[in-house]
Design an enzyme around this catalytic site. Structure first.
Site, mmCIF file in Angstrom:
data_model
loop_
_atom_site.group_PDB
_atom_site.id
_atom_site.type_symbol
_atom_site.label_atom_id
_atom_site.label_comp_id
_atom_site.label_asym_id
_atom_site.label_seq_id
_atom_site.Cartn_x
_atom_site.Cartn_y
_atom_site.Cartn_z
ATOM 1 C CE1 TYR A 143 -2.786 3.072 0.585
ATOM 2 C CE2 TYR A 143 -3.565 2.212 2.712
ATOM 3 C CZ TYR A 143 -3.842 2.975 1.738
ATOM 4 O OH TYR A 143 -4.564 4.175 2.071
ATOM 5 C CE LYS A 173 -5.680 2.350 -1.493
ATOM 6 N NZ LYS A 173 -6.378 2.881 -0.117
ATOM 7 C CB SER A 175 -2.829 5.834 -2.290
ATOM 8 O OG SER A 175 -3.916 4.933 -2.484
#
Length: 320
Positions: A143, A173, A175
């Site tokens: 992440y 992920k 972000s």
């Protein structure tokens, strides 16, 4: 090597953790929440206990119980339940990873530790490797959220040779708004079947063009249906319609960002749209103001994201 039932792709809702007015977790509404995501938003994969879920504001025992509830209530309804198990303590992260495997989760994800930070790729991978090894049968996702962790190690750099160190690694992920970094993650790993999940909802169409295989985000809790229409248009190479959908979504996000938009406001919007009480956030976050909720409601209605009670004074913005 860990192998998911099927590749994690499409929209993945970053779930909210419902709470009562006194700050306790409201487990009683999670079953309704699952049904709402599947039936109303067309979203069948979830990312639990992440930023939107206030995971790092919960105790370890609370995180375990929240994960259990989502796995239980999502059985035979959700395609994949990925549990975020990142923590400042390696031991706690390992404990959560083992627990996720025990309860039948479909994957685990981990952010970089953000107080005593890893200072280079090798140090970060050593941490991630130890967590992943605690759940050797589960797909592992990194992440990447540098704006919150302060860990600026580029994802492109991290992915270089990562499966040699972490055999269960299946994707990330992402972000961040650095589309150069994201694009190079995709470009340099084309031979690997990684899941490239983009995490900036308002830029998703740009990421799809660069090879994103899916997306994890908070707005898919209540704008999943509209975003799925964008994905469908993109798949059909109807790029004009896809762009219109993205611009429509951006109009709402741009509007609420100017008001002050975060986890607290996401909870208020989800309550408004779904009718399921999400409650307040946990301190140090503050509950969204009534003014914010009223303004967000008006904008949602103007974009036809919320039904009007009547036809009077409708002034819709074009969204398709």
């Amino acid at each position: 090597m860990a192998s998911p039932k099927k590749k994690l792709q499409g929209l993945v809702a970053a779930t909210i953790t419902p709470m009562t007015e006194n700050g306790e977790i409201n487990f009683s509404v999670i079953g309704r929440y699952v049904d709402y995501l599947v039936e109303e938003q067309g979203v069948k994969s979830i990312f639990v206990n992440g930023t939107t879920g206030e995971g790092l504001s919960l105790s370890i025992e609370e995180r375990r119980r929240v994960a259990e509830e989502w796995v239980t209530k999502g059985k035979n309804k959700l395609d994949q339940v990925v549990i975020h198990v990142g923590a400042l303590s390696l031991k706690e992260s390992q404990e959560l990873a083992k627990h996720a495997a025990e309860i039948g989760a479909d994957g685990i994800a981990v952010i970089a530790p953000f107080f005593l930070k890893p200072w280079n790729k090798d140090v970060l991978i050593n941490f991630l490797k130890e967590v992943a090894a605690s759940a050797p049968a589960l797909p592992f996702y990194y992440y990447h959220i540098p704006a919150l962790t302060g860990v600026k190690i580029r994802a492109e750099e991290l992915l270089d040779g990562i499966q040699d160190k972490i055999p269960t690694f299946q994707g990330l992920k992402f972000s961040d708004t650095d589309l150069l970094d994201f694009g190079q993650c995709v470009d340099q790993n084309r031979q690997r079947q990684f899941a490239f999940l983009f995490g900036v909802d308002e830029q998703l169409l740009s990421a799809l063009v660069m090879g994103a295989t899916g997306a994890v985000g908070s707005t898919y809790n209540y704008l999943g249906k509209k975003t799925n229409q964008m994905l469908e248009a993109f798949e059909q190479k109807d790029f004009s319609s896809a762009l219109n959908y993205q611009f429509c979504i951006q109009r709402f996000i741009n509007f609420v960002l100017k008001l002050g938009f975060g986890v607290s406001q996401t909870k208020a919007i989800m309550t408004l749209v779904s009718g399921i009480p999400m409650g307040p956030p946990r301190l140090p976050l503050q509950k969204a103001s009534r003014e914010f909720t009223d303004n967000a409601e008006a904008k949602l209605k103007s974009l036809d994201f919320l039904p009007f009670t009547g036809l009077k004074d409708r002034n819709l913005e074009t969204c398709s």
